[in-house]
Design a protein around this motif. Structure first.
Motif, PDB file in Angstrom:
ATOM      1  N   ALA A   1       4.966 -11.856 -11.546  1.00  0.00           N
ATOM      2  CA  ALA A   1       5.318 -10.526 -12.034  1.00  0.00           C
ATOM      3  C   ALA A   1       5.086  -9.478 -10.957  1.00  0.00           C
ATOM      4  CB  ALA A   1       4.499 -10.183 -13.284  1.00  0.00           C
ATOM      5  N   THR A   2       5.666  -8.303 -11.185  1.00  0.00           N
ATOM      6  CA  THR A   2       5.449  -7.143 -10.319  1.00  0.00           C
ATOM      7  C   THR A   2       4.809  -6.039 -11.150  1.00  0.00           C
ATOM      8  OG1 THR A   2       7.372  -7.679  -8.951  1.00  0.00           O
ATOM      9  CG2 THR A   2       6.523  -5.433  -8.813  1.00  0.00           C
ATOM     10  N   VAL A   3       3.701  -5.507 -10.642  1.00  0.00           N
ATOM     11  CA  VAL A   3       2.969  -4.469 -11.358  1.00  0.00           C
ATOM     12  C   VAL A   3       2.973  -3.204 -10.504  1.00  0.00           C
ATOM     13  CG1 VAL A   3       0.793  -3.814 -12.446  1.00  0.00           C
ATOM     14  CG2 VAL A   3       1.503  -6.216 -12.420  1.00  0.00           C
ATOM     15  N   ASP A   4       3.462  -2.131 -11.075  1.00  0.00           N
ATOM     16  CA  ASP A   4       3.446  -0.823 -10.421  1.00  0.00           C
ATOM     17  C   ASP A   4       2.189  -0.099 -10.889  1.00  0.00           C
ATOM     18  OD1 ASP A   4       3.823   1.820  -9.546  1.00  0.00           O
ATOM     19  OD2 ASP A   4       6.001   1.621  -9.663  1.00  0.00           O
ATOM     20  N   LEU A   5       1.176  -0.023 -10.027  1.00  0.00           N
ATOM     21  CA  LEU A   5      -0.088   0.587 -10.420  1.00  0.00           C
ATOM     22  C   LEU A   5       0.028   2.098 -10.587  1.00  0.00           C
ATOM     23  CD1 LEU A   5      -2.519  -1.396  -8.088  1.00  0.00           C
ATOM     24  CD2 LEU A   5      -2.156  -1.732 -10.539  1.00  0.00           C
ATOM     25  N   LYS A   6       1.033   2.685  -9.977  1.00  0.00           N
ATOM     26  CA  LYS A   6       1.193   4.136 -10.060  1.00  0.00           C
ATOM     27  C   LYS A   6       1.849   4.562 -11.369  1.00  0.00           C
ATOM     28  CE  LYS A   6       2.264   7.982  -6.999  1.00  0.00           C
ATOM     29  NZ  LYS A   6       2.756   8.362  -5.660  1.00  0.00           N
ATOM     30  N   SER A   7       2.915   3.844 -11.786  1.00  0.00           N
ATOM     31  CA  SER A   7       3.612   4.181 -13.026  1.00  0.00           C
ATOM     32  C   SER A   7       3.160   3.327 -14.203  1.00  0.00           C
ATOM     33  CB  SER A   7       5.121   4.027 -12.831  1.00  0.00           C
ATOM     34  OG  SER A   7       5.455   2.675 -12.582  1.00  0.00           O
ATOM     35  N   ARG A   8       2.329   2.302 -13.939  1.00  0.00           N
ATOM     36  CA  ARG A   8       1.822   1.388 -14.970  1.00  0.00           C
ATOM     37  C   ARG A   8       2.956   0.601 -15.628  1.00  0.00           C
ATOM     38  NH1 ARG A   8      -3.582   3.128 -15.532  1.00  0.00           N
ATOM     39  NH2 ARG A   8      -4.021   3.999 -13.478  1.00  0.00           N
TER      40      ARG A   8
ATOM     41  N   ALA B   1      11.244 -13.598 -20.573  1.00  0.00           N
ATOM     42  CA  ALA B   1      10.888 -12.557 -19.604  1.00  0.00           C
ATOM     43  C   ALA B   1      10.601 -11.271 -20.369  1.00  0.00           C
ATOM     44  CB  ALA B   1      12.014 -12.343 -18.602  1.00  0.00           C
ATOM     45  N   LEU B   2       9.979 -10.330 -19.677  1.00  0.00           N
ATOM     46  CA  LEU B   2       9.722  -9.047 -20.316  1.00  0.00           C
ATOM     47  C   LEU B   2       9.562  -7.962 -19.278  1.00  0.00           C
ATOM     48  CD1 LEU B   2       6.132  -8.318 -21.665  1.00  0.00           C
ATOM     49  CD2 LEU B   2       6.572  -9.590 -19.588  1.00  0.00           C
ATOM     50  N   SER B   3       9.728  -6.727 -19.739  1.00  0.00           N
ATOM     51  CA  SER B   3       9.335  -5.550 -18.982  1.00  0.00           C
ATOM     52  C   SER B   3       8.443  -4.743 -19.905  1.00  0.00           C
ATOM     53  CB  SER B   3      10.554  -4.732 -18.545  1.00  0.00           C
ATOM     54  OG  SER B   3      11.304  -4.311 -19.674  1.00  0.00           O
ATOM     55  N   ALA B   4       7.373  -4.158 -19.357  1.00  0.00           N
ATOM     56  CA  ALA B   4       6.392  -3.499 -20.209  1.00  0.00           C
ATOM     57  C   ALA B   4       5.921  -2.200 -19.579  1.00  0.00           C
ATOM     58  CB  ALA B   4       5.203  -4.428 -20.444  1.00  0.00           C
ATOM     59  N   ASP B   5       5.672  -1.245 -20.451  1.00  0.00           N
ATOM     60  CA  ASP B   5       4.995  -0.010 -20.073  1.00  0.00           C
ATOM     61  C   ASP B   5       3.555  -0.175 -20.534  1.00  0.00           C
ATOM     62  OD1 ASP B   5       3.856   2.586 -20.034  1.00  0.00           O
ATOM     63  OD2 ASP B   5       5.848   3.488 -20.129  1.00  0.00           O
ATOM     64  N   LEU B   6       2.655  -0.455 -19.598  1.00  0.00           N
ATOM     65  CA  LEU B   6       1.278  -0.756 -19.965  1.00  0.00           C
ATOM     66  C   LEU B   6       0.581   0.446 -20.573  1.00  0.00           C
ATOM     67  CD1 LEU B   6       0.252  -2.839 -16.807  1.00  0.00           C
ATOM     68  CD2 LEU B   6       1.172  -3.664 -18.982  1.00  0.00           C
TER      69      LEU B   6
ATOM     70  N   MET C   1       0.810  -1.211   0.000  1.00  0.00           N
ATOM     71  CA  MET C   1       0.000   0.000   0.000  1.00  0.00           C
ATOM     72  C   MET C   1       0.848   1.268   0.000  1.00  0.00           C
ATOM     73  SD  MET C   1      -3.141  -1.023   2.563  1.00  0.00           S
ATOM     74  CE  MET C   1      -2.055  -1.476   3.923  1.00  0.00           C
ATOM     75  N   ALA C   2       2.093   1.166   0.457  1.00  0.00           N
ATOM     76  CA  ALA C   2       2.944   2.354   0.541  1.00  0.00           C
ATOM     77  C   ALA C   2       3.357   2.843  -0.844  1.00  0.00           C
ATOM     78  CB  ALA C   2       4.175   2.065   1.395  1.00  0.00           C
ATOM     79  N   ASN C   3       3.757   1.919  -1.729  1.00  0.00           N
ATOM     80  CA  ASN C   3       4.218   2.332  -3.060  1.00  0.00           C
ATOM     81  C   ASN C   3       3.290   1.872  -4.173  1.00  0.00           C
ATOM     82  OD1 ASN C   3       4.802  -0.417  -3.324  1.00  0.00           O
ATOM     83  ND2 ASN C   3       6.934  -0.122  -2.728  1.00  0.00           N
ATOM     84  N   GLN C   4       2.137   1.293  -3.831  1.00  0.00           N
ATOM     85  CA  GLN C   4       1.110   0.898  -4.797  1.00  0.00           C
ATOM     86  C   GLN C   4       1.649  -0.096  -5.828  1.00  0.00           C
ATOM     87  OE1 GLN C   4      -0.652   4.457  -6.397  1.00  0.00           O
ATOM     88  NE2 GLN C   4      -1.615   5.003  -4.464  1.00  0.00           N
ATOM     89  N   LYS C   5       2.355  -1.113  -5.333  1.00  0.00           N
ATOM     90  CA  LYS C   5       2.858  -2.177  -6.196  1.00  0.00           C
ATOM     91  C   LYS C   5       2.221  -3.505  -5.808  1.00  0.00           C
ATOM     92  CE  LYS C   5       7.382  -0.185  -7.310  1.00  0.00           C
ATOM     93  NZ  LYS C   5       8.858  -0.387  -7.275  1.00  0.00           N
ATOM     94  N   VAL C   6       1.954  -4.318  -6.817  1.00  0.00           N
ATOM     95  CA  VAL C   6       1.375  -5.646  -6.601  1.00  0.00           C
ATOM     96  C   VAL C   6       2.381  -6.682  -7.075  1.00  0.00           C
ATOM     97  CG1 VAL C   6      -0.532  -7.207  -7.086  1.00  0.00           C
ATOM     98  CG2 VAL C   6      -0.955  -4.749  -6.939  1.00  0.00           C
ATOM     99  N   ALA C   7       2.809  -7.572  -6.187  1.00  0.00           N
ATOM    100  CA  ALA C   7       3.699  -8.677  -6.535  1.00  0.00           C
ATOM    101  C   ALA C   7       2.836  -9.921  -6.710  1.00  0.00           C
ATOM    102  CB  ALA C   7       4.749  -8.890  -5.448  1.00  0.00           C
TER     103      ALA C   7
END
Length: 214
Positions: A158-165, A186-191, A132-138
């Motif tokens: 995966a790890t999803v950063d809901l703040k930066s998408r 593997a991948l990294s994505a800018d949603l 909840m502090a950095n709005q990330k979902v692991a």
């Protein structure tokens, strides 16, 4: 009736006659009982005023069961906004927060709805941990990301950063776009920008008819 029986019956009746001992006991009871009830009622009314308002006791922490979970919620919902002020909504079938000092919530049967510039998108997974502090979902296990216009991404751990998408996979990934399909280790994505960086055994299959229509 025999003479003896008649005499006994007469004696029993005489026990309850006016002026008898039984009659005196009843009269005395009619006086004492109301007085006793009045005294008891007065005591119950006055006694709280005569006692102090604080009650103390000693609790042995070694003899009390302590819950290992600080908070458990069924059908939990979390709402927030990204760096651009666009809302997101995170829902879980159940949520457990272990400690108030750690803002980490364990989620089961989770789904998230986010708003992109091109429209809504959804994310679903079986379980994960929400910071909840950095709005990330692991995410623990498989994850599926899908947009309203046909982009689909499947991966796991995966790890999803809901703040930066931003999304960073922890394993193999497959996906579909409007042009075709892709896969990689593997991948990294800018949603938000829909840019994907594939790593390891990257494969891309383009369907010409779809690409020409674009």
């Amino acid at each position: 009736m025999s003479e003896v029986a008649a005499r006994l019956r007469s004696q029993k009746r005489g026990w309850a006659h006016p002026g008898s001992s039984h009659d005196r006991i009843v009269r005395l009871g009619l006086i004492i009982l109301p007085i006793g009830i009045g005294v008891l009622g007065a005591f119950l009314v006055v006694s709280p005023l005569l006692m102090s308002g604080d009650v103390s006791f000693v609790l042995d922490k070694n003899k009390v069961d302590i819950s290992p979970e600080r908070l458990r919620i069924d059908s939990a919902e979390y709402r927030g906004a990204d760096a651009k002020g666009r809302p997101f909504h995170l829902h879980a079938g159940s949520a457990v927060q272990r400690s108030s000092s750690e803002p980490i919530v364990k989620l089961n049967d989770l789904s998230a709805q986010i708003r992109l510039d091109t429209g809504p998108a959804s994310l679903t997974a079986e379980r994960g941990h929400y910071d909840m502090a950095n709005q990330k979902v692991a995410i623990d296990g498989p994850l599926k990301f899908q947009t309203a216009d046909g982009y689909v991404l499947n991966t796991h751990d995966a790890t999803v950063d809901l703040k930066s998408r931003q999304l960073q996979s922890g394993g193999a990934v497959t996906g579909n776009t409007r042009f075709g399909s892709f896969s990689a280790d593997a991948l990294s994505a800018d949603l938000d920008q829909r840019t994907v960086s594939l790593t390891g055994n990257a494969r891309l299959r383009i369907i010409p008819n779809r690409a020409n229509r674009q």
